[in-house]
Design an enzyme around this catalytic site. Structure first.
Site, PDB file in Angstrom:
ATOM      1  N   LYS A  13       0.827  -1.212   0.000  1.00 19.25           N
ATOM      2  CA  LYS A  13       0.000   0.000   0.000  1.00 19.25           C
ATOM      3  C   LYS A  13       0.865   1.267   0.000  1.00 19.25           C
ATOM      4  O   LYS A  13       0.613   2.196  -0.744  1.00 19.25           O
ATOM      5  CB  LYS A  13      -0.947   0.034   1.220  1.00 19.25           C
ATOM      6  CG  LYS A  13      -1.979  -1.082   1.234  1.00 19.25           C
ATOM      7  CD  LYS A  13      -3.051  -0.861   2.297  1.00 19.25           C
ATOM      8  CE  LYS A  13      -2.531  -0.901   3.715  1.00 19.25           C
ATOM      9  NZ  LYS A  13      -2.017  -2.229   4.136  1.00 19.25           N
ATOM     10  N   ARG A  88      -9.651   0.861   8.962  1.00 24.60           N
ATOM     11  CA  ARG A  88      -9.245  -0.518   9.239  1.00 24.60           C
ATOM     12  C   ARG A  88     -10.341  -1.270   9.981  1.00 24.60           C
ATOM     13  O   ARG A  88     -10.175  -2.453  10.269  1.00 24.60           O
ATOM     14  CB  ARG A  88      -7.986  -0.518  10.098  1.00 24.60           C
ATOM     15  CG  ARG A  88      -6.685  -0.698   9.300  1.00 24.60           C
ATOM     16  CD  ARG A  88      -5.533  -0.603  10.283  1.00 24.60           C
ATOM     17  NE  ARG A  88      -4.339  -1.276   9.880  1.00 24.60           N
ATOM     18  CZ  ARG A  88      -3.289  -0.674   9.332  1.00 24.60           C
ATOM     19  NH1 ARG A  88      -3.339   0.603   9.047  1.00 24.60           N
ATOM     20  NH2 ARG A  88      -2.202  -1.363   9.054  1.00 24.60           N
ATOM     21  N   ARG A 122      11.580  -6.530   3.916  1.00 23.89           N
ATOM     22  CA  ARG A 122      11.044  -5.158   3.883  1.00 23.89           C
ATOM     23  C   ARG A 122      11.801  -4.253   4.856  1.00 23.89           C
ATOM     24  O   ARG A 122      11.991  -4.590   6.023  1.00 23.89           O
ATOM     25  CB  ARG A 122       9.553  -5.179   4.244  1.00 23.89           C
ATOM     26  CG  ARG A 122       8.907  -3.806   4.174  1.00 23.89           C
ATOM     27  CD  ARG A 122       7.427  -3.933   4.043  1.00 23.89           C
ATOM     28  NE  ARG A 122       6.740  -3.885   5.318  1.00 23.89           N
ATOM     29  CZ  ARG A 122       5.540  -3.320   5.478  1.00 23.89           C
ATOM     30  NH1 ARG A 122       4.914  -2.784   4.449  1.00 23.89           N
ATOM     31  NH2 ARG A 122       4.954  -3.341   6.646  1.00 23.89           N
ATOM     32  N   ARG A 152      11.110  -2.371  10.601  1.00 24.80           N
ATOM     33  CA  ARG A 152      10.113  -1.952  11.579  1.00 24.80           C
ATOM     34  C   ARG A 152       9.972  -3.021  12.658  1.00 24.80           C
ATOM     35  O   ARG A 152      10.032  -4.212  12.354  1.00 24.80           O
ATOM     36  CB  ARG A 152       8.752  -1.762  10.881  1.00 24.80           C
ATOM     37  CG  ARG A 152       8.629  -0.434  10.192  1.00 24.80           C
ATOM     38  CD  ARG A 152       7.413  -0.333   9.296  1.00 24.80           C
ATOM     39  NE  ARG A 152       6.164  -0.859   9.865  1.00 24.80           N
ATOM     40  CZ  ARG A 152       4.971  -0.701   9.289  1.00 24.80           C
ATOM     41  NH1 ARG A 152       4.874  -0.025   8.154  1.00 24.80           N
ATOM     42  NH2 ARG A 152       3.897  -1.207   9.831  1.00 24.80           N
ATOM     43  N   ARG A 163      -0.555  -9.675  12.976  1.00 18.76           N
ATOM     44  CA  ARG A 163      -1.181  -8.542  12.262  1.00 18.76           C
ATOM     45  C   ARG A 163      -2.148  -9.049  11.192  1.00 18.76           C
ATOM     46  O   ARG A 163      -3.183  -8.443  10.937  1.00 18.76           O
ATOM     47  CB  ARG A 163      -0.104  -7.649  11.629  1.00 18.76           C
ATOM     48  CG  ARG A 163       0.663  -6.845  12.679  1.00 18.76           C
ATOM     49  CD  ARG A 163       1.886  -6.197  12.101  1.00 18.76           C
ATOM     50  NE  ARG A 163       1.572  -5.112  11.197  1.00 18.76           N
ATOM     51  CZ  ARG A 163       2.452  -4.574  10.354  1.00 18.76           C
ATOM     52  NH1 ARG A 163       3.683  -5.020  10.286  1.00 18.76           N
ATOM     53  NH2 ARG A 163       2.094  -3.582   9.567  1.00 18.76           N
TER      54      ARG A 163
HETATM   55  P1  AMP Z   1       0.725   0.638   8.813  1.00 19.46           P
HETATM   56  O1  AMP Z   1       1.938   1.482   8.641  1.00 19.46           O
HETATM   57  O2  AMP Z   1      -0.451   1.109   8.032  1.00 19.46           O
HETATM   58  O3  AMP Z   1       1.020  -0.838   8.607  1.00 19.46           O
HETATM   59  O4  AMP Z   1       0.283   0.790  10.334  1.00 19.46           O
HETATM   60  C1  AMP Z   1       1.140   0.384  11.405  1.00 19.46           C
HETATM   61  C2  AMP Z   1       0.329   0.209  12.669  1.00 19.46           C
HETATM   62  O5  AMP Z   1      -0.269   1.453  13.051  1.00 19.46           O
HETATM   63  C3  AMP Z   1      -0.826  -0.779  12.590  1.00 19.46           C
HETATM   64  O6  AMP Z   1      -0.420  -2.138  12.750  1.00 19.46           O
HETATM   65  C4  AMP Z   1      -1.700  -0.291  13.744  1.00 19.46           C
HETATM   66  O7  AMP Z   1      -1.143  -0.675  15.003  1.00 19.46           O
HETATM   67  C5  AMP Z   1      -1.554   1.222  13.645  1.00 19.46           C
HETATM   68  N1  AMP Z   1      -2.581   1.790  12.741  1.00 19.46           N
HETATM   69  C6  AMP Z   1      -2.379   2.387  11.537  1.00 19.46           C
HETATM   70  N2  AMP Z   1      -3.536   2.768  10.985  1.00 19.46           N
HETATM   71  C7  AMP Z   1      -4.504   2.402  11.857  1.00 19.46           C
HETATM   72  C8  AMP Z   1      -5.925   2.475  11.848  1.00 19.46           C
HETATM   73  N3  AMP Z   1      -6.597   3.007  10.809  1.00 19.46           N
HETATM   74  N4  AMP Z   1      -6.602   1.988  12.918  1.00 19.46           N
HETATM   75  C9  AMP Z   1      -5.955   1.461  13.978  1.00 19.46           C
HETATM   76  N5  AMP Z   1      -4.624   1.325  14.046  1.00 19.46           N
HETATM   77  C10 AMP Z   1      -3.892   1.786  12.994  1.00 19.46           C
END
Ligand code: AMP
Length: 221
Positions: A13, A88, A122, A152, A163
């Site tokens: 994404k 989400r 990654r 990360r 996840r």
């Molecule tokens: P991402 O970089 O999009 O993979 O997000 C990393 C982490 O941030 C996720 O695993 C969640 O812990 C948190 N996070 C990001 N976006 C959301 C969301 N829309 N709702 C809840 N937690 C989020």
């Protein structure tokens, strides 16, 4: 255009969001990046979010919704935006409906096994946020700014398995939600980066052309 990028973690994404924003000039809203910026700045929200993110769980809906609502109200979002990692949950999608009318939801589909394989290579740039894959023997430097890349904390195979479970339970229902509303655009995310973006650009160019035709017709009437 107002778009959502949906898909499991590590579906690509962030990478596709960079390519879309470069080409169409829409604002990129990544809730994951926003939370990581809060962590880096040592804010109260950052301290709360850190352990949740590191454990691979979701930050509470009310916090995320307030953060996105504020961001969408900023000037650069007036010409359109791309939501990456939001919504989400169904509660987030319902709250979004009250904030903005979304044109399309690009659903990047990738199998879990491929995701677990991808995550091992990654890396992310702590300076500019760029994400890329590294292969054995390669220098782990950012292709965009040259800074040293890091992995990360939530990108280990075990955390990724968790996840993915959270994704299946909380986020997957959004596919039906947006499909029922006629907004879902399925994208095959198992292909190479350029082939995935070609599918997205095809859809977007078509949507932009048909919106222009509609505008032209209504000017004529
Ligand atoms: P991402 O970089 O999009 O993979 O997000 C990393 C982490 O941030 C996720 O695993 C969640 O812990 C948190 N996070 C990001 N976006 C959301 C969301 N829309 N709702 C809840 N937690 C989020």
């Amino acid at each position: 255009m107002k778009l959502i990028l949906l898909g499991p973690p590590a579906a690509g994404k962030g990478t596709q969001a960079e390519l879309i924003t470069e080409r169409y000039g829409v604002a990129h809203i990544s809730t994951g990046d926003m939370l990581r910026a809060q962590i880096a700045a040592g804010t109260e929200l950052g301290r709360l979010a850190k352990s949740i993110i590191d454990d691979g769980n979701l930050v509470p809906d009310d916090i995320i919704i307030a953060m996105v609502q504020k961001r969408i109200a900023e000037d650069d979002c007036k010409a359109g935006f791309l939501l990456d990692g939001f919504p989400r949950t169904i509660a987030q999608a319902e709250a979004l409906e009250a904030i903005a009318e979304i044109d399309a939801v690009l659903d990047i589909d990738v199998e879990s096994e491929l995701i677990i394989n991808r995550v091992a290579s990654r890396r992310v740039c702590p300076a500019c946020g760029h994400t890329q894959s590294v292969h054995e023997g390669e220098q782990e430097l950012c292709a965009k700014c040259g800074d040293k890349l890091i992995q990360r904390a939530d990108d280990t195979p075990e955390r990724m398995r968790h996840r993915l479970e959270v994704y299946r339970e909380r986020t997957l229902p959004l596919i039906n939600y947006y499909s029922e509303r006629g907004k879902l655009v399925p994208i095959d995310g198992a292909r190479a980066i350029r082939e995935v973006s070609a599918q997205i650009f095809d859809f977007m160019d078509g949507a932009i052309a048909s919106a222009a035709r509609e505008d032209y017709k209504s000017d004529e009437e």
